[in-house]
Write a protein that holds these residues in place. Structure first.
Motif, PDB file in Angstrom:
ATOM      1  N   TYR A 208       0.917  -1.249  -0.325  1.00 22.39           N
ATOM      2  CA  TYR A 208      -0.487   0.116   0.283  1.00 22.39           C
ATOM      3  C   TYR A 208       0.636   1.045  -0.022  1.00 22.39           C
ATOM      4  CZ  TYR A 208      -3.643   3.365   1.057  1.00 22.39           C
ATOM      5  OH  TYR A 208      -4.536   4.040   0.849  1.00 22.39           O
TER       6      TYR A 208
ATOM      7  N   LYS B 280      -3.082  -8.586  11.929  1.00 18.65           N
ATOM      8  CA  LYS B 280      -1.890  -7.584  11.968  1.00 18.65           C
ATOM      9  C   LYS B 280      -0.132  -7.540  13.161  1.00 18.65           C
ATOM     10  CE  LYS B 280      -5.214  -4.079  11.128  1.00 18.65           C
ATOM     11  NZ  LYS B 280      -6.404  -3.302  11.695  1.00 18.65           N
TER      12      LYS B 280
ATOM     13  N   TYR C 132       2.415  -2.920   4.850  1.00 11.84           N
ATOM     14  CA  TYR C 132       2.133  -1.301   4.912  1.00 11.84           C
ATOM     15  C   TYR C 132       3.563  -0.777   4.334  1.00 11.84           C
ATOM     16  CZ  TYR C 132      -2.454  -1.730   4.361  1.00 11.84           C
ATOM     17  OH  TYR C 132      -4.039  -1.670   4.607  1.00 11.84           O
TER      18      TYR C 132
ATOM     19  N   TYR D 283      10.062   0.592   5.989  1.00  6.93           N
ATOM     20  CA  TYR D 283       9.271  -1.294   6.095  1.00  6.93           C
ATOM     21  C   TYR D 283      10.272  -1.968   7.054  1.00  6.93           C
ATOM     22  CZ  TYR D 283       6.827  -6.123   6.161  1.00  6.93           C
ATOM     23  OH  TYR D 283       6.448  -6.878   5.897  1.00  6.93           O
TER      24      TYR D 283
ATOM     25  N   SER E  29       3.573   3.748   5.847  1.00  3.08           N
ATOM     26  CA  SER E  29       1.975   4.015   7.031  1.00  3.08           C
ATOM     27  C   SER E  29       2.024   2.742   7.325  1.00  3.08           C
ATOM     28  CB  SER E  29       1.274   4.376   6.695  1.00  3.08           C
ATOM     29  OG  SER E  29       0.211   3.862   5.494  1.00  3.08           O
ATOM     30  N   GLU E  30       1.223   3.204   8.983  1.00  2.33           N
ATOM     31  CA  GLU E  30       0.668   2.200   9.566  1.00  2.33           C
ATOM     32  C   GLU E  30       2.106   1.992  10.656  1.00  2.33           C
ATOM     33  OE1 GLU E  30      -2.118   2.726   9.420  1.00  2.33           O
ATOM     34  OE2 GLU E  30      -2.228   2.923   8.370  1.00  2.33           O
ATOM     35  N   LYS E  31       1.480   1.255  11.758  1.00  2.00           N
ATOM     36  CA  LYS E  31       2.736   0.912  12.815  1.00  2.00           C
ATOM     37  C   LYS E  31       2.747  -0.748  12.573  1.00  2.00           C
ATOM     38  CE  LYS E  31       3.513   3.798  17.062  1.00  2.00           C
ATOM     39  NZ  LYS E  31       1.635   4.643  17.175  1.00  2.00           N
ATOM     40  N   PHE E  32       2.022  -1.069  12.055  1.00  2.00           N
ATOM     41  CA  PHE E  32       2.004  -2.809  11.725  1.00  2.00           C
ATOM     42  C   PHE E  32       2.948  -3.180  10.163  1.00  2.00           C
ATOM     43  CE2 PHE E  32      -1.929  -1.084  10.788  1.00  2.00           C
ATOM     44  CZ  PHE E  32      -2.175  -1.795   9.776  1.00  2.00           C
ATOM     45  N   THR E  33       3.314  -3.860  10.002  1.00  2.00           N
ATOM     46  CA  THR E  33       4.232  -4.506   8.737  1.00  2.00           C
ATOM     47  C   THR E  33       3.275  -4.717   7.854  1.00  2.00           C
ATOM     48  OG1 THR E  33       4.522  -6.245   9.971  1.00  2.00           O
ATOM     49  CG2 THR E  33       6.327  -4.830   9.797  1.00  2.00           C
ATOM     50  N   ARG E  34       2.533  -5.722   7.929  1.00  2.00           N
ATOM     51  CA  ARG E  34       1.311  -6.362   7.350  1.00  2.00           C
ATOM     52  C   ARG E  34       0.251  -6.424   7.580  1.00  2.00           C
ATOM     53  NH1 ARG E  34       5.169 -12.055   5.960  1.00  2.00           N
ATOM     54  NH2 ARG E  34       4.766 -12.386   7.764  1.00  2.00           N
TER      55      ARG E  34
ATOM     56  N   TYR F 232       2.633  -6.297  14.668  1.00  2.00           N
ATOM     57  CA  TYR F 232       3.293  -5.455  14.940  1.00  2.00           C
ATOM     58  C   TYR F 232       4.598  -6.228  15.568  1.00  2.00           C
ATOM     59  CZ  TYR F 232      -1.068  -2.801  15.376  1.00  2.00           C
ATOM     60  OH  TYR F 232      -2.303  -2.729  15.178  1.00  2.00           O
TER      61      TYR F 232
ATOM     62  N   LYS G 155      10.309  -0.420  10.875  1.00  2.00           N
ATOM     63  CA  LYS G 155       9.885  -0.628  11.419  1.00  2.00           C
ATOM     64  C   LYS G 155       9.349  -2.267  11.874  1.00  2.00           C
ATOM     65  CE  LYS G 155       5.647  -0.288   9.160  1.00  2.00           C
ATOM     66  NZ  LYS G 155       4.229  -0.294   8.072  1.00  2.00           N
TER      67      LYS G 155
END
Ligand SMILES: Cc1cc2nc3c(=O)[nH]c(=O)nc-3n(C[C@H](O)[C@H](O)[C@H](O)COP(=O)(O)OP(=O)(O)OC[C@H]3O[C@@H](n4cnc5c(N)ncnc54)[C@H](O)[C@@H]3O)c2cc1C
Length: 386
Positions: free
Chosen positions: A86, A313, A285, A155, A288-293, A315, A158
């Motif tokens: 994304y 999700k 992701y 990525y 963006s976002e705190k999770f990777t996928r 993290y 994170k």
């Protein structure tokens, strides 16, 4: 009396247990969890969706012998994994390929970049992002920088919690840039998923009159490794049979040189009242976002479950060996950590009947096929089979 004691019922331990049992050795398999299957273990949610409890596992290999060996325990269905990233509001194929390029760049730029890439590297080639970043051509380098930033930098930060410059290049090179339209995540010859899930493989591997499985049992409570006298004790008696260990070596040796660093994951499952949540089994992701996928398991299990789906999700977090909730997932490769591992390894390497096998025991990243290959080879080495 057992001939072989195996710690861990993941692919390393279960493959070896199966091989030894087949030559009539009496095998004891110990696992501290309440199930077999190691990190490939699957469970079924209340809505009927089968999920991978320790994160999504997709089978792929170029090793024909490994694939044939595993087919003795289950039947597989053909499954080619596709991942979407994304990026800037668009869903684009990962690894980055020509389709991703077309979705994110204006058409005149696309033409120029494609021409230059094909001229330098050739059609359908898998190119390392590090090569693109160091290319002598300005256009290729600019393109490389874009992909690096949008797919790798955030990525990786994170995932590993360090700047990308500190991550081993082998990790970065796991995801190449594809000069063509092949949007499969893996290009291996054999790509498949077990029809009835992974658990069946382990149940069948361990279903043998010569194998006893003890679950909920920590090897540390039963096994003692006397590194000075190079002896192994099981239940306080010297054990002269074969011991194969697939758990973390630092834990077994009481963290005497300090804990080996790992990354762990907080895995958050969500059941949803809808048919499908996202357009592909995995969406990364990368910016963006705190999770990777996010993984949507119905795509992997090939199940038909109407109006219900389950997503996961991931993290990333720092592994703390004292926290019983944490699972050591990814070894962190750098010179310091590998030197620390070597200290542990050196203290057991001369024990004649003690063998290390698996991603934790060897502090290595093994894919499933690679760990099965390692177990097959170790068996041959121990038994002197050509
Ligand atoms: C998040 C994630 C996703 C992955 N996805 C893929 C993928 O898509 N495709 C792929 O090919 N590979 C994937 N892998 C790699 C795959 O998980 C490994 O190849 C596989 O787990 C290695 O098997 P193993 O037997 O070495 O370890 P494990 O499966 O971890 O098994 C080790 C076992 O030892 C037990 N144990 C540990 N310590 C002790 C102790 N003291 N006493 C008793 N038992 C103990 C553990 O409970 C565990 O059951 C992934 C890995 C991770 C972390």
């Amino acid at each position: 009396m057992k001939d072989v004691i195996i710690v861990g019922a993941g692919f390393a331990g279960s493959t070896l247990a199966n091989l030894f049992a087949n030559i009539n050795k009496k095998v004891l398999v110990i696992d501290k969890r309440n199930h077999i299957g190691g990190n490939m273990y699957e469970e079924t949610r209340d809505n009927g969706v089968r999920v991978h409890k320790y994160g999504p596992h997709i089978f792929h290999t170029n090793d024909k012998e490994v694939f044939e060996y595993l087919q003795k325990f289950t039947s597989f269905y053909f499954y080619e994994h596709r991942v979407i990233g994304y990026i800037d509001g668009e869903y684009v194929p990962i690894p980055f390929n020509f389709k991703s390029l077309e979705l994110l760049f204006p058409s005149d730029k696309v033409k120029l970049i494609k021409e230059k890439l094909l001229k330098t590297y050739g059609e359908q080639k898998k190119v390392s992002i590090l090569d693109l970043l160091n290319d002598s051509d300005d256009v290729i380098r600019e393109f490389g920088k874009y992909v690096y930033e949008k797919v790798f930098v955030h990525y990786t930060a994170k995932q590993w919690n360090v700047p990308i410059s500190e991550v081993d290049s082998s990790v970065i090179n796991r995801v190449p840039v594809i000069l063509g339209y092949d949007d499969r995540y893996f290009q291996d010859t054999y790509q498949a998923m077990p029809k009835n899930g992974y658990n069946e493989i382990f149940e069948n591997m361990l279903d043998n009159k010569n194998i006893e499985v003890k679950l909920d049992t920590n090897a540390k409570d039963l096994l003692r490794i006397d590194t000075d006298n190079k002896k192994i004790y099981y239940d306080n008696k010297e054990f002269k049979g074969i011991v194969i260990y697939s758990g973390p070596l630092d834990e077994l040796l009481e963290y005497q040189y300090g804990p080996l660093p790992y990354r762990s994951l907080d895995l958050v499952f969500e059941d949803r009242d809808e048919n499908y949540y996202q357009p592909s089994s995995v969406v990364n992701y990368t910016v963006s976002e705190k999770f990777t996928r996010i993984t949507e398991f119905k795509y992997l299990s090939n199940q038909v479950v109407k109006d219900n789906t389950t997503i996961l999700k991931e993290y990333p977090l720092t592994y703390d060996y004292k926290n019983k909730e944490h699972v050591p997932y990814y070894a962190i490769f750098n010179d310091t950590n590998l030197a620390l591992y070597k200290k542990y390894y050196d203290s057991v390497k001369d024990i004649d009947n003690f063998y290390l096998c698996g991603r934790l025991a060897e502090y290595k990243y093994y894919n499933m096929d690679a760990v099965v290959r390692r177990a097959l080879d170790l068996f041959k080495e121990i038994e002197g089979v050509k």
